[in-house]
Scaffold this motif. Structure first.
Motif, PDB file in Angstrom:
ATOM      1  N   ASP A 183       0.840  -1.193   0.000  1.00  0.00           N
ATOM      2  CA  ASP A 183       0.000   0.000   0.000  1.00  0.00           C
ATOM      3  C   ASP A 183       0.874   1.242   0.000  1.00  0.00           C
ATOM      4  OD1 ASP A 183      -1.818   2.003   0.496  1.00  0.00           O
ATOM      5  OD2 ASP A 183      -1.877   1.575   2.655  1.00  0.00           O
ATOM      6  N   VAL A 184       0.597   2.164  -0.920  1.00  0.00           N
ATOM      7  CA  VAL A 184       1.331   3.425  -0.962  1.00  0.00           C
ATOM      8  C   VAL A 184       0.421   4.614  -0.714  1.00  0.00           C
ATOM      9  CG1 VAL A 184       3.159   2.555  -2.436  1.00  0.00           C
ATOM     10  CG2 VAL A 184       1.118   3.496  -3.480  1.00  0.00           C
ATOM     11  N   GLY A 185      -0.864   4.389  -0.417  1.00  0.00           N
ATOM     12  CA  GLY A 185      -1.744   5.460   0.034  1.00  0.00           C
ATOM     13  C   GLY A 185      -2.113   6.481  -1.003  1.00  0.00           C
ATOM     14  N   LEU A 186      -2.297   6.104  -2.274  1.00  0.00           N
ATOM     15  CA  LEU A 186      -2.673   7.059  -3.314  1.00  0.00           C
ATOM     16  C   LEU A 186      -4.183   7.264  -3.330  1.00  0.00           C
ATOM     17  CD1 LEU A 186      -0.416   5.925  -6.305  1.00  0.00           C
ATOM     18  CD2 LEU A 186       0.007   7.725  -4.633  1.00  0.00           C
ATOM     19  N   PRO A 187      -4.662   8.508  -3.488  1.00  0.00           N
ATOM     20  CA  PRO A 187      -6.105   8.746  -3.561  1.00  0.00           C
ATOM     21  C   PRO A 187      -6.684   8.511  -4.943  1.00  0.00           C
ATOM     22  CG  PRO A 187      -4.968  10.831  -3.652  1.00  0.00           C
ATOM     23  CD  PRO A 187      -3.903   9.768  -3.474  1.00  0.00           C
ATOM     24  N   ALA A 188      -5.859   8.320  -5.964  1.00  0.00           N
ATOM     25  CA  ALA A 188      -6.333   8.116  -7.333  1.00  0.00           C
ATOM     26  C   ALA A 188      -5.330   7.251  -8.074  1.00  0.00           C
ATOM     27  CB  ALA A 188      -6.519   9.447  -8.055  1.00  0.00           C
ATOM     28  N   MET A 189      -5.817   6.543  -9.087  1.00  0.00           N
ATOM     29  CA  MET A 189      -4.989   5.687  -9.929  1.00  0.00           C
ATOM     30  C   MET A 189      -5.087   6.164 -11.371  1.00  0.00           C
ATOM     31  SD  MET A 189      -3.740   3.542  -7.734  1.00  0.00           S
ATOM     32  CE  MET A 189      -3.066   2.216  -8.734  1.00  0.00           C
ATOM     33  N   VAL A 190      -3.984   6.037 -12.111  1.00  0.00           N
ATOM     34  CA  VAL A 190      -3.920   6.476 -13.508  1.00  0.00           C
ATOM     35  C   VAL A 190      -3.564   5.283 -14.373  1.00  0.00           C
ATOM     36  CG1 VAL A 190      -2.812   8.028 -15.156  1.00  0.00           C
ATOM     37  CG2 VAL A 190      -3.217   8.792 -12.828  1.00  0.00           C
ATOM     38  N   GLU A 191      -4.258   5.165 -15.513  1.00  0.00           N
ATOM     39  CA  GLU A 191      -3.989   4.098 -16.472  1.00  0.00           C
ATOM     40  C   GLU A 191      -3.987   4.697 -17.870  1.00  0.00           C
ATOM     41  OE1 GLU A 191      -5.757  -0.301 -17.806  1.00  0.00           O
ATOM     42  OE2 GLU A 191      -6.720   0.895 -16.227  1.00  0.00           O
ATOM     43  N   VAL A 192      -2.963   4.372 -18.668  1.00  0.00           N
ATOM     44  CA  VAL A 192      -2.811   4.898 -20.021  1.00  0.00           C
ATOM     45  C   VAL A 192      -2.904   3.751 -21.012  1.00  0.00           C
ATOM     46  CG1 VAL A 192      -1.343   6.219 -21.594  1.00  0.00           C
ATOM     47  CG2 VAL A 192      -1.338   6.754 -19.148  1.00  0.00           C
ATOM     48  N   ASN A 193      -3.827   3.871 -21.984  1.00  0.00           N
ATOM     49  CA  ASN A 193      -3.995   2.884 -23.052  1.00  0.00           C
ATOM     50  C   ASN A 193      -3.707   3.563 -24.381  1.00  0.00           C
ATOM     51  OD1 ASN A 193      -4.939   0.831 -21.230  1.00  0.00           O
ATOM     52  ND2 ASN A 193      -6.923   1.883 -21.200  1.00  0.00           N
ATOM     53  N   THR A 194      -2.852   2.956 -25.198  1.00  0.00           N
ATOM     54  CA  THR A 194      -2.407   3.574 -26.451  1.00  0.00           C
ATOM     55  C   THR A 194      -2.817   2.739 -27.651  1.00  0.00           C
ATOM     56  OG1 THR A 194      -0.264   2.459 -26.291  1.00  0.00           O
ATOM     57  CG2 THR A 194      -0.449   4.637 -25.282  1.00  0.00           C
ATOM     58  N   GLY A 195      -2.788   3.395 -28.856  1.00  0.00           N
ATOM     59  CA  GLY A 195      -3.063   2.722 -30.124  1.00  0.00           C
ATOM     60  C   GLY A 195      -4.454   2.149 -30.207  1.00  0.00           C
ATOM     61  N   LEU A 196      -5.492   2.969 -29.990  1.00  0.00           N
ATOM     62  CA  LEU A 196      -6.849   2.441 -29.868  1.00  0.00           C
ATOM     63  C   LEU A 196      -7.604   2.364 -31.184  1.00  0.00           C
ATOM     64  CD1 LEU A 196      -7.979   4.128 -26.529  1.00  0.00           C
ATOM     65  CD2 LEU A 196      -6.944   1.889 -26.881  1.00  0.00           C
ATOM     66  N   ASP A 197      -7.457   3.358 -32.085  1.00  0.00           N
ATOM     67  CA  ASP A 197      -8.260   3.330 -33.307  1.00  0.00           C
ATOM     68  C   ASP A 197      -7.573   2.485 -34.381  1.00  0.00           C
ATOM     69  OD1 ASP A 197      -6.160   4.937 -33.820  1.00  0.00           O
ATOM     70  OD2 ASP A 197      -7.309   6.503 -34.850  1.00  0.00           O
ATOM     71  N   THR A 198      -8.139   2.477 -35.605  1.00  0.00           N
ATOM     72  CA  THR A 198      -7.616   1.618 -36.672  1.00  0.00           C
ATOM     73  C   THR A 198      -6.211   2.026 -37.095  1.00  0.00           C
ATOM     74  OG1 THR A 198      -8.731   3.053 -38.289  1.00  0.00           O
ATOM     75  CG2 THR A 198      -9.916   1.084 -37.534  1.00  0.00           C
ATOM     76  N   ASN A 199      -5.908   3.314 -37.046  1.00  0.00           N
ATOM     77  CA  ASN A 199      -4.575   3.789 -37.415  1.00  0.00           C
ATOM     78  C   ASN A 199      -3.623   3.850 -36.226  1.00  0.00           C
ATOM     79  OD1 ASN A 199      -5.304   4.148 -40.118  1.00  0.00           O
ATOM     80  ND2 ASN A 199      -6.084   6.212 -39.716  1.00  0.00           N
ATOM     81  N   GLY A 200      -4.101   3.522 -35.034  1.00  0.00           N
ATOM     82  CA  GLY A 200      -3.257   3.576 -33.852  1.00  0.00           C
ATOM     83  C   GLY A 200      -2.879   4.975 -33.442  1.00  0.00           C
ATOM     84  N   ALA A 201      -3.712   5.976 -33.788  1.00  0.00           N
ATOM     85  CA  ALA A 201      -3.394   7.380 -33.515  1.00  0.00           C
ATOM     86  C   ALA A 201      -4.122   7.921 -32.300  1.00  0.00           C
ATOM     87  CB  ALA A 201      -3.721   8.238 -34.740  1.00  0.00           C
ATOM     88  N   GLU A 202      -4.822   7.070 -31.552  1.00  0.00           N
ATOM     89  CA  GLU A 202      -5.598   7.560 -30.415  1.00  0.00           C
ATOM     90  C   GLU A 202      -5.133   6.851 -29.134  1.00  0.00           C
ATOM     91  OE1 GLU A 202     -10.138   6.966 -29.077  1.00  0.00           O
ATOM     92  OE2 GLU A 202      -9.926   8.229 -30.856  1.00  0.00           O
ATOM     93  N   PHE A 203      -5.121   7.616 -28.043  1.00  0.00           N
ATOM     94  CA  PHE A 203      -4.824   7.036 -26.733  1.00  0.00           C
ATOM     95  C   PHE A 203      -5.779   7.632 -25.713  1.00  0.00           C
ATOM     96  CE2 PHE A 203      -2.242  10.867 -26.784  1.00  0.00           C
ATOM     97  CZ  PHE A 203      -2.383  11.368 -25.503  1.00  0.00           C
TER      98      PHE A 203
END
Length: 562
Positions: free
Chosen positions: A317-337
């Protein structure tokens, strides 16, 4: 013996506002400043200048946009000179107020001259405590008049004369005051302290430095803490401050030993009695008057315990009040995250992330006895979350971000800094979290340039070039081959775009926030007592008002790897 040669102070526009020479004949500040500025930013605190005669080492600090210089041409301990510069800046703040402004220094040169002369005499540092300087530095409205009268300067009032017995009488109280302060047994506390309202305040601030893996598992987590103490009590109080670990370090011996194991790399103000800390784990001290830094420490939030238990990875446990998640290459050309900001509820699809967030939420509910509340007072019963933001560094190859779609808050792309800044108001950050979607635009490729030159889009219009060839086959003879080759080329072009856009995706994100009323380390103030038997000038009927505040801060200190 190490000696300070000179002190130079420049304003935010690199204009000289103070020049004081202690010893030797150092180079003028007009010569040192260009040599300092020719180094690229960020500039180090120590710069060796071999081109000077003799070669010198330039010590520098920056505080409140003011530049402090101290050149040394002899063999001098660097930490001593840097500490001297910090003591000068702290003393100026004590007398002139915070933040330290250039206009205040120039308008109060009579006080500034006394400060720099008292801190070092002939280049030898002899006094650095602001409380002790209060006893020897005169700050009244008639300081300059008294000084001019004591040396018999023209333009003084008729009653002062030419520096005779009248000027000696004016200067005698200052001499007596300086003599009394030199004999003081407590150098960090000024004498004859009097306050109409007796108050004691403890402010504990922890700054986080956390690195998370893409799964949400913490790779490294540290909290750098400082205890700021404010004492406004008459006389000479003797205080005893007891801290508790909030359950951390259990099973490591008595309470004092647990506290010393949790708080690592501890540094104290000279007023703290070290033997009391080493034996009992409590802070016993006679405080300076006013606000000062009592203690600094570091806490390893992951601890030293083994991270493996029965073959299963344990998420600390590090006691963070929020978590962040990054997802890349979402559309057909891979230009969206997309960037997802969520509360640590354990609802993530990743099992490691689920275990981590569940542990965080359990710790938050146990330690804080209540959820985060936006806009609340921010005490230990109901901590408040503020200044929530996410910074996403963008690779230099990205030409623009054409579409920013935050579900909560505001987001903007700063091409100069090469980052997307997303700010989410704490009142809008609920159990559903928030999502930011972005579409990048990479650099113009060679294929796009060829298309624009011979059959692509020119100034918004389609241009096609027709060439006649007698040997070319008839259209009906090669239609099938053209269709096959065109489909293959289209598929290859789409694959190339995905590969190019993959290199333009962000690789990390940093989380910033502040939580009032909670500490990531779990430290708490257990008690703050005044020892009436050891205190002097403080009657038993005086009961000071006591206040405690906790603050956890992250200024881009929580980094999430993609």
């Amino acid at each position: 013996m190490s000696a300070i040669e000179a002190l130079h102070i420049f304003d935010e526009h690199n204009n000289l506002i103070l020049n004081h020479t202690y010893t030797n004949r150092p180079l003028p500040p007009s010569t040192l400043l260009p040599l300092y500025l020719q180094h690229p930013s960020p500039r180090p605190s120590l710069i060796y200048l071999p081109s000077c005669s003799p070669p010198i080492i330039l010590h520098s600090i920056i505080q409140d946009n003011l530049l402090f210089f101290s050149p040394c041409s002899s063999d001098t301990e660097p930490l001593l000179v840097l500490e001297f510069l910090h003591r000068v800046a702290d003393a100026l703040e004590e007398f002139l107020g915070s933040p330290l402004l250039a206009s205040r220094i120039t308008a109060s040169y009579d006080v500034v001259a006394q400060i720099v002369a008292e801190i070092a005499d002939g280049g030898i540092i002899c006094q650095g405590e602001p409380n002790a300087l209060r006893d020897v530095v005169e700050t009244g409205p008639g300081v300059l008049k008294n000084l001019l009268g004591s040396i018999g300067a023209a333009g003084t009032s008729p009653g002062l004369g030419g520096g005779g017995s009248g000027s000696s009488a004016l200067l005698r109280p200052q001499i007596q005051q300086a003599q009394s302060s030199q004999g003081s047994a407590i150098p960090w506390r000024r004498s004859n302290v009097r306050h109409t309202s007796n108050e004691l305040y403890v402010d504990i601030v922890e700054t986080l430095s956390v690195t998370l893996a893409p799964s949400g598992r913490p790779l490294a987590a540290f909290a750098h803490g400082s205890i700021a103490f404010t004492c406004k009590v008459s006389g000479v109080p003797d205080l005893l401050l007891s801290l508790s670990t909030g359950g951390k370090g259990a099973g490591m011996g008595n309470k004092g030993e647990q506290l010393r194991r949790v708080m690592e790399r501890v540094v104290f103000h000279p007023c703290v009695r070290l033997n009391k800390w080493n034996s009992e784990g409590v802070l016993s001290f006679v405080p300076p008057d006013g606000r000062f830094a009592l203690c600094g420490y570091e806490v390893d939030l992951l601890g030293t315990e083994a991270l493996q238990s029965s073959g299963k990875t344990v998420i600390k446990d590090v006691g963070l009040p929020a978590m962040v998640e990054v997802n890349t290459g979402l559309d057909t050309n891979g230009a969206e995250f997309e960037v997802r900001l969520s509360q640590p509820t354990g609802s993530s699809t990743s099992s490691a992330r689920s275990n981590a967030t569940a542990s965080l939420q359990s710790n938050l509910s146990n330690r804080q006895t209540g959820p985060f509340k936006a806009g609340s007072a921010g005490d230990s019963k109901a901590p408040s979350l503020e200044d929530l933001s996410v910074n996403i560094p963008i690779p230099a190859g990205v030409r623009n971000i054409s579409d920013l779609r935050p579900s909560r808050g505001e987001a903007q792309f700063n091409p100069a800094e090469g980052a997307v800044e997303w700010r989410v108001p704490a009142k809008d950050f609920g159990p559903g979290g928030a999502v930011l979607k972005c579409t990048i635009q990479g650099p113009i490729s060679d294929e796009d340039e060829d298309m624009s030159a011979g059959g692509g889009v020119i100034n918004g219009m389609t241009a096609t070039t027709y060439d006649y060839d007698d040997d070319a086959p008839a259209p009906y003879q090669s239609q099938t081959a053209v269709d096959t080759n065109g489909a293959t080329a289209t598929t290859k072009s789409a694959g190339d775009k995905v590969d190019r856009n993959r290199e333009l995706m962000p690789t990390s994100a940093t989380l910033s926030f502040s939580v009032k009323g909670s500490l990531a380390s779990g430290l708490k103030v257990e008690s703050l007592l005044v020892d009436t038997k050891k205190s002097r000038g403080l009657g038993p009927e005086v009961k000071p008002y006591k206040g405690v505040k906790y603050l956890t801060v992250s200024r881009g200190g929580v980094e999430v790897r993609c």
